[in-house]
Design an enzyme around this catalytic site. Structure first.
Site, PDB file in Angstrom:
ATOM      1  N   GLY A 133       0.812  -1.218   0.000  1.00 52.07           N
ATOM      2  CA  GLY A 133       0.000   0.000   0.000  1.00 52.07           C
ATOM      3  C   GLY A 133       0.838   1.257   0.000  1.00 52.07           C
ATOM      4  N   HIS A 139      -2.927  10.833  -3.633  1.00 48.09           N
ATOM      5  CA  HIS A 139      -1.490  10.784  -3.979  1.00 48.09           C
ATOM      6  C   HIS A 139      -1.136   9.505  -4.738  1.00 48.09           C
ATOM      7  N   CYS A 242      11.598  -0.700  -3.517  1.00 50.46           N
ATOM      8  CA  CYS A 242      10.765  -1.867  -3.869  1.00 50.46           C
ATOM      9  C   CYS A 242      10.282  -1.723  -5.318  1.00 50.46           C
ATOM     10  N   LEU A 342      -6.100  -9.345 -36.620  1.00 48.65           N
ATOM     11  CA  LEU A 342      -7.164 -10.345 -36.458  1.00 48.65           C
ATOM     12  C   LEU A 342      -8.537  -9.821 -36.878  1.00 48.65           C
ATOM     13  N   GLU A 367       2.993   1.322 -11.145  1.00 51.66           N
ATOM     14  CA  GLU A 367       4.456   1.312 -10.976  1.00 51.66           C
ATOM     15  C   GLU A 367       5.094   2.531 -11.627  1.00 51.66           C
ATOM     16  N   GLY A 368       4.367   3.652 -11.633  1.00 47.92           N
ATOM     17  CA  GLY A 368       4.844   4.868 -12.275  1.00 47.92           C
ATOM     18  C   GLY A 368       4.284   4.941 -13.677  1.00 47.92           C
ATOM     19  N   ASP A 371       4.331   8.789 -18.366  1.00 53.43           N
ATOM     20  CA  ASP A 371       4.860  10.166 -18.320  1.00 53.43           C
ATOM     21  C   ASP A 371       5.831  10.353 -17.158  1.00 53.43           C
TER      22      ASP A 371
HETATM   23  P1  TGC Z   1      12.722  12.331  -4.738  1.00 50.01           P
HETATM   24  O1  TGC Z   1      12.837  13.609  -3.938  1.00 50.01           O
HETATM   25  O2  TGC Z   1      13.232  12.304  -6.114  1.00 50.01           O
HETATM   26  O3  TGC Z   1      13.369  11.149  -3.901  1.00 50.01           O
HETATM   27  C1  TGC Z   1      13.099  10.916  -2.525  1.00 50.01           C
HETATM   28  C2  TGC Z   1      14.175   9.997  -2.005  1.00 50.01           C
HETATM   29  O4  TGC Z   1      14.040   8.707  -2.626  1.00 50.01           O
HETATM   30  C3  TGC Z   1      15.206   8.415  -3.420  1.00 50.01           C
HETATM   31  N1  TGC Z   1      14.714   7.770  -4.643  1.00 50.01           N
HETATM   32  C4  TGC Z   1      14.849   6.470  -4.867  1.00 50.01           C
HETATM   33  N2  TGC Z   1      15.437   5.513  -4.145  1.00 50.01           N
HETATM   34  C5  TGC Z   1      15.404   4.253  -4.637  1.00 50.01           C
HETATM   35  N3  TGC Z   1      14.802   3.973  -5.797  1.00 50.01           N
HETATM   36  C6  TGC Z   1      14.185   4.897  -6.557  1.00 50.01           C
HETATM   37  N4  TGC Z   1      13.576   4.582  -7.696  1.00 50.01           N
HETATM   38  C7  TGC Z   1      14.199   6.227  -6.102  1.00 50.01           C
HETATM   39  N5  TGC Z   1      13.693   7.407  -6.560  1.00 50.01           N
HETATM   40  C8  TGC Z   1      14.019   8.339  -5.659  1.00 50.01           C
HETATM   41  C9  TGC Z   1      15.867   9.752  -3.669  1.00 50.01           C
HETATM   42  O5  TGC Z   1      17.240   9.586  -3.910  1.00 50.01           O
HETATM   43  C10 TGC Z   1      15.583  10.458  -2.380  1.00 50.01           C
HETATM   44  O6  TGC Z   1      16.451   9.944  -1.391  1.00 50.01           O
HETATM   45  P2  TGC Z   1      16.996  10.896  -0.198  1.00 50.01           P
HETATM   46  O7  TGC Z   1      17.826   9.998   0.638  1.00 50.01           O
HETATM   47  O8  TGC Z   1      17.763  11.995  -0.881  1.00 50.01           O
HETATM   48  O9  TGC Z   1      15.788  11.429   0.495  1.00 50.01           O
HETATM   49  O10 TGC Z   1      11.199  11.890  -4.698  1.00 50.01           O
HETATM   50  P3  TGC Z   1       9.916  12.618  -5.195  1.00 50.01           P
HETATM   51  O11 TGC Z   1       8.964  12.676  -4.078  1.00 50.01           O
HETATM   52  O12 TGC Z   1      10.248  13.912  -5.916  1.00 50.01           O
HETATM   53  O13 TGC Z   1       9.292  11.596  -6.244  1.00 50.01           O
HETATM   54  C11 TGC Z   1      10.015  11.038  -7.245  1.00 50.01           C
HETATM   55  C12 TGC Z   1       9.110  10.181  -8.160  1.00 50.01           C
HETATM   56  C13 TGC Z   1       8.033  11.015  -8.800  1.00 50.01           C
HETATM   57  C14 TGC Z   1      10.006   9.654  -9.239  1.00 50.01           C
HETATM   58  C15 TGC Z   1       8.486   9.042  -7.367  1.00 50.01           C
HETATM   59  O14 TGC Z   1       7.658   9.482  -6.397  1.00 50.01           O
HETATM   60  C16 TGC Z   1       7.741   8.067  -8.236  1.00 50.01           C
HETATM   61  O15 TGC Z   1       8.368   7.136  -8.718  1.00 50.01           O
HETATM   62  N6  TGC Z   1       6.398   8.217  -8.447  1.00 50.01           N
HETATM   63  C17 TGC Z   1       5.580   7.207  -9.107  1.00 50.01           C
HETATM   64  C18 TGC Z   1       4.753   6.472  -8.066  1.00 50.01           C
HETATM   65  C19 TGC Z   1       4.685   5.000  -8.303  1.00 50.01           C
HETATM   66  O16 TGC Z   1       5.401   4.428  -9.099  1.00 50.01           O
HETATM   67  N7  TGC Z   1       3.830   4.341  -7.575  1.00 50.01           N
HETATM   68  C20 TGC Z   1       3.732   2.923  -7.643  1.00 50.01           C
HETATM   69  C21 TGC Z   1       2.825   2.368  -6.577  1.00 50.01           C
HETATM   70  S1  TGC Z   1       2.948   0.627  -6.411  1.00 50.01           S
HETATM   71  C22 TGC Z   1       2.193  -0.012  -7.742  1.00 50.01           C
HETATM   72  O17 TGC Z   1       1.803   0.651  -8.645  1.00 50.01           O
HETATM   73  C23 TGC Z   1       2.068  -1.471  -7.738  1.00 50.01           C
HETATM   74  S2  TGC Z   1       1.289  -2.135  -9.088  1.00 50.01           S
HETATM   75  C24 TGC Z   1       1.558  -3.727  -8.661  1.00 50.01           C
HETATM   76  C25 TGC Z   1       1.222  -4.737  -9.679  1.00 50.01           C
HETATM   77  O18 TGC Z   1       0.036  -5.189  -9.676  1.00 50.01           O
HETATM   78  O19 TGC Z   1       2.134  -5.220 -10.396  1.00 50.01           O
HETATM   79  P1  FAD Z   2      -2.142  10.524 -11.116  1.00 47.32           P
HETATM   80  O1  FAD Z   2      -0.901  10.604 -10.336  1.00 47.32           O
HETATM   81  O2  FAD Z   2      -3.321  11.314 -10.664  1.00 47.32           O
HETATM   82  O3  FAD Z   2      -1.794  10.924 -12.615  1.00 47.32           O
HETATM   83  C1  FAD Z   2      -2.803  11.244 -13.582  1.00 47.32           C
HETATM   84  C2  FAD Z   2      -2.086  11.683 -14.857  1.00 47.32           C
HETATM   85  O4  FAD Z   2      -1.310  12.852 -14.591  1.00 47.32           O
HETATM   86  C3  FAD Z   2      -1.126  10.634 -15.391  1.00 47.32           C
HETATM   87  O5  FAD Z   2      -1.182  10.620 -16.794  1.00 47.32           O
HETATM   88  C4  FAD Z   2       0.231  11.137 -14.932  1.00 47.32           C
HETATM   89  O6  FAD Z   2       1.288  10.704 -15.773  1.00 47.32           O
HETATM   90  C5  FAD Z   2       0.027  12.631 -15.001  1.00 47.32           C
HETATM   91  N1  FAD Z   2       0.941  13.359 -14.101  1.00 47.32           N
HETATM   92  C6  FAD Z   2       1.024  13.306 -12.753  1.00 47.32           C
HETATM   93  N2  FAD Z   2       1.984  14.090 -12.305  1.00 47.32           N
HETATM   94  C7  FAD Z   2       2.572  14.674 -13.381  1.00 47.32           C
HETATM   95  C8  FAD Z   2       3.649  15.576 -13.581  1.00 47.32           C
HETATM   96  N3  FAD Z   2       4.367  16.048 -12.570  1.00 47.32           N
HETATM   97  N4  FAD Z   2       3.942  15.958 -14.848  1.00 47.32           N
HETATM   98  C9  FAD Z   2       3.248  15.476 -15.901  1.00 47.32           C
HETATM   99  N5  FAD Z   2       2.206  14.600 -15.775  1.00 47.32           N
HETATM  100  C10 FAD Z   2       1.885  14.214 -14.539  1.00 47.32           C
HETATM  101  N6  FAD Z   2      -0.564   1.252  -6.092  1.00 47.32           N
HETATM  102  C11 FAD Z   2      -0.038   0.676  -4.974  1.00 47.32           C
HETATM  103  O7  FAD Z   2       0.477   1.361  -4.101  1.00 47.32           O
HETATM  104  N7  FAD Z   2      -0.080  -0.686  -4.806  1.00 47.32           N
HETATM  105  C12 FAD Z   2      -0.646  -1.509  -5.721  1.00 47.32           C
HETATM  106  O8  FAD Z   2      -0.665  -2.734  -5.539  1.00 47.32           O
HETATM  107  C13 FAD Z   2      -1.227  -0.931  -6.893  1.00 47.32           C
HETATM  108  N8  FAD Z   2      -1.864  -1.729  -7.797  1.00 47.32           N
HETATM  109  C14 FAD Z   2      -2.530  -1.147  -8.848  1.00 47.32           C
HETATM  110  C15 FAD Z   2      -3.318  -1.936  -9.675  1.00 47.32           C
HETATM  111  C16 FAD Z   2      -4.034  -1.364 -10.723  1.00 47.32           C
HETATM  112  C17 FAD Z   2      -4.914  -2.211 -11.574  1.00 47.32           C
HETATM  113  C18 FAD Z   2      -3.900   0.025 -10.993  1.00 47.32           C
HETATM  114  C19 FAD Z   2      -4.618   0.653 -12.151  1.00 47.32           C
HETATM  115  C20 FAD Z   2      -3.131   0.823 -10.174  1.00 47.32           C
HETATM  116  C21 FAD Z   2      -2.454   0.249  -9.071  1.00 47.32           C
HETATM  117  N9  FAD Z   2      -1.715   1.049  -8.171  1.00 47.32           N
HETATM  118  C22 FAD Z   2      -1.160   0.480  -7.049  1.00 47.32           C
HETATM  119  C23 FAD Z   2      -1.729   2.502  -8.300  1.00 47.32           C
HETATM  120  C24 FAD Z   2      -0.760   3.057  -9.341  1.00 47.32           C
HETATM  121  O9  FAD Z   2       0.561   2.981  -8.893  1.00 47.32           O
HETATM  122  C25 FAD Z   2      -1.173   4.510  -9.632  1.00 47.32           C
HETATM  123  O10 FAD Z   2      -2.380   4.449 -10.353  1.00 47.32           O
HETATM  124  C26 FAD Z   2      -0.121   5.260 -10.404  1.00 47.32           C
HETATM  125  O11 FAD Z   2       1.044   5.484  -9.625  1.00 47.32           O
HETATM  126  C27 FAD Z   2      -0.635   6.632 -10.914  1.00 47.32           C
HETATM  127  O12 FAD Z   2      -1.323   7.320  -9.913  1.00 47.32           O
HETATM  128  P2  FAD Z   2      -2.788   7.914 -10.202  1.00 47.32           P
HETATM  129  O13 FAD Z   2      -3.618   6.834 -10.791  1.00 47.32           O
HETATM  130  O14 FAD Z   2      -3.255   8.540  -8.946  1.00 47.32           O
HETATM  131  O15 FAD Z   2      -2.583   9.000 -11.317  1.00 47.32           O
END
Ligand code: TGC
Ligand code: FAD
Length: 387
Positions: A133, A139, A242, A342, A367-368, A371
């Protein structure tokens, strides 16, 4: 006719063990998971006992040491496992990604010895289902803004807040939850099913990843004792590291989905006749197929090299972002082109293409987003944050 997708003989770069692991997961997916997957996706339900089946096949926590129930395999093996699972369906790979990279990995990397012994072997066998989570209603792309709070209460803590869009939330036995404590530090909390004040409502009516259950994690004055806090993490580096592991696996998984679409489209184009000829003989269809194989081959080389760098401990988060972004978009493009080949048959469940296509709409978001990964690369190139 060339149905192989190993156009550049990348198999020669893999060890005998890695090839064996890939074959065993391929056999498992085709025998046990492909037969029920279409019906499960249509019915919006997961494959019964999926996690136990994945555990039995050795598809969970492959990189976790055997002392904790894992297989102690290298990163290329992990990638190949993800590729084979996603050839079946992204929901299958999702289940294994979350369990391995987002639940087992943080417990292994940041947990106490007691936490590792309590949870890892049962997560590896699939006896326990885990969830992760991070995302919240307000967020998604900016998880650092999280509002979930862990406040001190006597010897323990109270957890309040909620997480949204969580894979396996409705079925999880344990959730790795990220929250800010009183000093605004990011902490990892192990929330267990049955704890008072913990609920997991399901998110229904998805048109994507229909064979995966998604939901919320809701915490209402949930009491957490010290033993359920991950001791070795107190910043955003924890959850983001992670994601590195999961995103790497997705770069491989997406290749699996693309291969399944490409092979389906190629076979169909050779059989389907229009104007008295197989549609594969038309240049427009050959262009689609040739470009698909080109992009699959490029993606394979990207993930293979990333796996080597990961094995050497050298892969950067930015390199991982590039591969996740490229390969998922590649797979989505391949799925869309394959579906066109198809014709009308591309929209029905007799073939897997539309299911992959719809799944990949989630994969390109979670997972991000596409964009966000571009901005990570942009920041790396220019030194300027575009967020
Ligand atoms: P930022 O200020 O850049 O960094 C904060 C601190 O974190 C460090 N850091 C990392 N460390 C390890 N790995 C990475 N990839 C890292 N990226 C940053 C950084 O060095 C810093 O460290 P420190 O010691 O200086 O404090 O962070 P920010 O808040 O500006 O955000 C950066 C950003 C936008 C890239 C990050 O928040 C991000 O990746 N956002 C996308 C969110 C996301 O991917 N969510 C995924 C949720 S889980 C999910 O979707 C599961 S789906 C599961 C499935 O079904 O397969
Ligand atoms: P938002 O962050 O609201 O983004 C909306 C749009 O705005 C996107 O196109 C984005 O690229 C764009 N955007 C945002 N910020 C910027 C910027 N600075 N500049 C330009 N464009 C921007 N999360 C978990 O924690 N654990 C899970 O197990 C998990 N499983 C998931 C399973 C499914 C099926 C799905 C659909 C999502 C899951 N997620 C999970 C959540 C997923 O990680 C988020 O949906 C994803 O990180 C994007 O967040 P959001 O949907 O709130 O979109």
């Amino acid at each position: 006719m060339r149905i192989t997708t190993d156009y550049y003989e990348i198999d020669d770069l893999l060890s005998a063990d890695q090839l064996l692991i890939r074959q065993s997961i391929r056999d498992f997916v085709s025998k046990e998971l492909e037969p029920p997957i279409e019906d499960c996706a249509q019915a919006h339900t997961e494959i019964p006992d999926l996690m136990k089946k994945l555990g039995k096949a050795g598809a969970l926590g492959s990189f976790i040491p055997s002392a904790y129930g894992g297989a102690g395999l290298d990163q290329l093996s992990y990638g190949l496992i993800m590729q084979e699972l996603e050839m079946g369906d992204s929901a299958i790979r999702s289940a294994a990604s979350v369990q391995s990279s987002l639940v087992m990995y943080p417990i292994f990397a940041f947990g106490s010895e007691e936490q590792k012994r309590k949870f890892l072997p049962k997560l590896a066998s699939g006896e326990l289902v885990g969830s992760f989570g991070l995302t919240e209603p307000n967020h998604g792309s900016d998880p650092a803004g999280m509002e979930t709070r862990l406040t001190k209460d006597g010897k323990g803590y109270r957890l309040n807040g909620s997480k949204l869009w969580i894979t396996n939330a409705p079925t999880c036995d344990v959730a790795v939850v990220w929250a800010r404590d009183d000093s605004k530090k990011v902490r990892g909390v192990l929330v267990e099913r049955g704890m008072d004040g913990f609920s997991t409502p399901e998110t229904l009516h998805k048109w994507s990843l229909r064979a995966s259950r998604t939901g919320e994690l809701v915490f209402d004055e949930l009491y957490i004792s010290e033993e359920n806090i991950l001791p070795e993490v107190n910043s955003m580096r924890g959850p983001l590291s992670c994601l590195n592991s999961a995103r790497y696996g997705i770069s491989w998984g997406a290749i699996g989905a693309a291969i399944d679409c490409y092979q389906t489209a190629l076979s169909y184009s050779l059989e389907r006749k229009q104007f008295g000829k197989p549609i594969a003989s038309f240049q427009l269809q050959q262009k689609k197929l040739a470009e698909m194989l080109t992009e699959i081959t490029k993606a394979q080389l990207l993930s293979w090299r990333l796996g080597v760098l990961k094995n050497e401990g050298k892969a950067t988060p930015q390199q991982i972002s590039l591969a996740k972004r490229n390969n998922v978009k590649m797979a989505l493009d391949v799925a869309r082109e394959s579906r066109q080949i198809l014709g009308a048959m591309g929209v029905v469940g007799d073939y897997p293409i539309m299911r992959h296509m719809m799944n990949l709409e989630s994969v390109i978001t979670y997972e991000g987003t596409h964009d966000i990964h571009l901005l990570i690369t942009g920041q790396d190139i220019t030194g300027i944050s575009g967020f």
